[in-house]
Scaffold this motif. Structure first.
Motif, short mmCIF file in Angstrom:
data_model
loop_
_atom_site.label_atom_id
_atom_site.label_comp_id
_atom_site.label_asym_id
_atom_site.label_seq_id
_atom_site.Cartn_x
_atom_site.Cartn_y
_atom_site.Cartn_z
N GLY A 219 -46.90 78.95 7.96
CA GLY A 219 -47.09 79.29 9.36
C GLY A 219 -45.87 78.94 10.20
O GLY A 219 -44.90 78.35 9.73
N PRO A 220 -45.90 79.32 11.49
CA PRO A 220 -44.75 79.04 12.36
C PRO A 220 -44.62 77.56 12.69
O PRO A 220 -45.62 76.84 12.77
CB PRO A 220 -45.07 79.86 13.62
CG PRO A 220 -46.55 80.03 13.61
CD PRO A 220 -46.95 80.08 12.17
N VAL A 221 -43.37 77.13 12.88
CA VAL A 221 -43.11 75.74 13.27
C VAL A 221 -41.91 75.72 14.21
O VAL A 221 -40.89 76.37 13.96
CB VAL A 221 -42.87 74.85 12.02
CG1 VAL A 221 -41.65 75.32 11.22
CG2 VAL A 221 -42.74 73.40 12.41
N ASN A 222 -42.05 75.00 15.32
CA ASN A 222 -40.96 74.86 16.28
C ASN A 222 -39.97 73.79 15.80
O ASN A 222 -40.39 72.73 15.35
CB ASN A 222 -41.49 74.46 17.65
CG ASN A 222 -42.37 75.53 18.28
OD1 ASN A 222 -42.25 76.71 17.94
ND2 ASN A 222 -43.25 75.13 19.18
N ALA A 223 -38.68 74.07 15.95
CA ALA A 223 -37.65 73.14 15.50
C ALA A 223 -36.68 72.85 16.63
O ALA A 223 -35.89 73.72 17.02
CB ALA A 223 -36.91 73.71 14.29
N HIS A 224 -36.74 71.63 17.18
CA HIS A 224 -35.79 71.23 18.23
C HIS A 224 -35.77 69.72 18.36
O HIS A 224 -36.73 69.02 18.00
CB HIS A 224 -36.16 71.86 19.57
CG HIS A 224 -37.48 71.41 20.13
ND1 HIS A 224 -37.62 70.28 20.91
CD2 HIS A 224 -38.71 71.94 20.02
CE1 HIS A 224 -38.88 70.13 21.25
NE2 HIS A 224 -39.58 71.13 20.72
N SER A 225 -34.69 69.21 18.86
CA SER A 225 -34.57 67.78 19.12
C SER A 225 -35.49 67.40 20.27
O SER A 225 -35.86 68.23 21.10
CB SER A 225 -33.13 67.43 19.48
OG SER A 225 -32.23 67.82 18.46
N HIS A 226 -35.84 66.13 20.34
CA HIS A 226 -36.65 65.64 21.45
C HIS A 226 -35.84 65.74 22.75
O HIS A 226 -34.61 65.61 22.75
CB HIS A 226 -37.07 64.19 21.23
CG HIS A 226 -37.94 64.00 20.03
ND1 HIS A 226 -39.11 64.69 19.82
CD2 HIS A 226 -37.80 63.17 18.95
CE1 HIS A 226 -39.66 64.30 18.68
NE2 HIS A 226 -38.88 63.39 18.13
N GLY A 227 -36.55 65.92 23.85
CA GLY A 227 -35.90 65.96 25.15
C GLY A 227 -35.49 67.36 25.56
O GLY A 227 -35.49 68.30 24.76
N LEU A 228 -35.14 67.49 26.83
CA LEU A 228 -34.71 68.76 27.41
C LEU A 228 -33.30 68.63 27.96
O LEU A 228 -32.86 67.53 28.31
CB LEU A 228 -35.66 69.18 28.54
CG LEU A 228 -37.12 69.45 28.16
CD1 LEU A 228 -37.98 69.50 29.42
CD2 LEU A 228 -37.24 70.75 27.39
N LEU A 229 -32.61 69.75 28.04
CA LEU A 229 -31.29 69.78 28.67
C LEU A 229 -31.31 70.82 29.78
O LEU A 229 -31.90 71.88 29.64
CB LEU A 229 -30.20 70.14 27.66
CG LEU A 229 -29.79 69.06 26.66
CD1 LEU A 229 -28.82 69.64 25.63
CD2 LEU A 229 -29.18 67.87 27.37
N THR A 230 -30.61 70.51 30.86
CA THR A 230 -30.41 71.46 31.94
C THR A 230 -28.98 71.96 31.92
O THR A 230 -28.10 71.37 31.27
CB THR A 230 -30.67 70.79 33.30
OG1 THR A 230 -29.71 69.73 33.48
CG2 THR A 230 -32.08 70.20 33.37
N THR A 231 -28.73 73.04 32.63
CA THR A 231 -27.35 73.53 32.77
C THR A 231 -26.46 72.43 33.35
O THR A 231 -25.33 72.23 32.90
CB THR A 231 -27.31 74.76 33.69
OG1 THR A 231 -28.29 75.69 33.27
CG2 THR A 231 -25.94 75.42 33.66
N ALA A 232 -26.99 71.72 34.34
CA ALA A 232 -26.21 70.65 34.97
C ALA A 232 -25.87 69.55 33.98
O ALA A 232 -24.76 69.02 33.98
CB ALA A 232 -26.99 70.08 36.15
N GLY A 233 -26.83 69.20 33.11
CA GLY A 233 -26.57 68.16 32.13
C GLY A 233 -25.51 68.57 31.12
O GLY A 233 -24.64 67.77 30.75
N ILE A 234 -25.57 69.81 30.66
CA ILE A 234 -24.56 70.30 29.73
C ILE A 234 -23.19 70.33 30.40
O ILE A 234 -22.19 69.88 29.84
CB ILE A 234 -24.95 71.71 29.22
CG1 ILE A 234 -26.22 71.63 28.38
CG2 ILE A 234 -23.80 72.32 28.41
CD1 ILE A 234 -26.79 72.98 27.99
N CYS A 235 -23.14 70.83 31.63
CA CYS A 235 -21.87 70.95 32.33
C CYS A 235 -21.27 69.59 32.65
O CYS A 235 -20.05 69.42 32.64
CB CYS A 235 -22.03 71.77 33.60
SG CYS A 235 -22.29 73.52 33.29
#
Length: 297
Positions: A219-235
């Motif tokens: 079945g489907p499984v989501n794959a991502h690191s914990h936490g979120l990033l914003t455009t501001a955080g990346i920049c």
């Protein structure tokens, strides 16, 4: 195990290949032959869209697991079902967060938000038109999942990959987009309401796929690191490493920067965690990802 990877010759695909070989698996890579073979692998050359050529290249070979890195349409999935039905005991498709493009949820979306068994498949859409396919990337992946999930001839897993960052071989140019504008102090277009998203480092998604190959879940499984990033955080991290100044320009309509989103774009990785995978946090690797991709350029 005897593993076939369809694609797998660049970015996290080549890292997956290396990890599987390091774990002692026999790896065969099938592609169109446009790049050099990875040392230590067996190479098969065929166009996956040409069913007869694919059958011929495979001959009588069978595999414990097939990892499909380059399945973008239901037509490709249908060919793979027919060809690999008698040739593998498990099939892993690399899918995408883009399957949730119609979900605008205030909370991170779980896998059941898009059940591939209920997705309508339309083989008559112009899937071979590059412009159509590019504009309907998420829909192509969603319908490909649906083809595999409909009474599959083998146990099937779809790994829904978040936005991938890192690596000096990042071919997307997305972080470079920010670096160039920040160095020059040029405006970066963002939506008026700019939502965060989920991400994963290039090495972590390779590790997750290798772990999935050795697992047995379906079945489907989501794959991502914990936490979120914003455009501001990346920049902010890009600015710290390359200098310059971040200038955002809010736009109501029109094209925005690559990691800017006018709707919620977060996934929930609880299923993968419950199955036993331990993700890192985005804060653990963001500086490294930026350094790898743009810091030395």
């Amino acid at each position: 195990m005897d593993i076939l990877i369809i694609g797998g010759n660049r970015y996290f695909g080549k890292r997956l290949t290396a990890r599987l070989m390091e774990s002692g698996h026999a790896v065969t890579v099938l592609n169109r032959g446009s790049s050099a073979a990875v040392e230590g692998t067996t190479r098969l050359v065929a166009d996956r869209d040409d069913e007869a050529a694919l059958e011929s290249a495979l001959g009588g070979r069978t595999f414990d697991v097939v990892v499909d890195q380059v399945c973008y349409t239901p037509r490709q999935a249908a060919v793979a079902r027919r060809v690999f039905g008698p040739r593998t005991r498990r099939y892993v498709m690399t899918s995408t967060v883009e399957v949730y493009e119609y979900e605008d949820s205030a909370v991170p979306v779980r896998e059941e938000a898009v059940d591939p068994r209920t997705v309508t498949v339309d083989m008559d859409l112009p899937w071979k038109d590059p412009e159509f396919l590019d504009a309907h990337y998420g829909e192509g992946k969603r319908q490909a999942e649906a083809v595999f999930a409909a009474a599959p001839p083998f146990p099937f897993t779809a790994v829904r990959v978040a936005h991938v960052l890192g690596g000096d071989d990042d071919f997307t140019g997305r972080l470079d987009h920010y670096a160039r504008r920040i160095r020059a102090g040029e405006p970066i277009a963002v939506p008026v309401v700019n939502h965060p998203a989920t991400y994963i480092h290039v090495e972590e998604i390779a590790a997750f796929l290798a772990w999935t190959v050795e697992a047995e879940f379906t079945g489907p499984v989501n794959a991502h690191s914990h936490g979120l990033l914003t455009t501001a955080g990346i920049c902010a991290e890009v600015e710290k490493q390359v200098g310059g100044r971040t200038v955002f320009r809010e736009v109501e309509v029109g094209e925005v920067s690559p990691f800017s989103f006018s709707r919620s774009y977060g996934m929930d990785n609880a299923r993968a965690t419950a199955l036993g995978y331990e993700f890192t946090h985005v804060s653990d690797w963001l500086p490294r990802a930026v350094a790898e991709t743009v810091g030395a350029r």
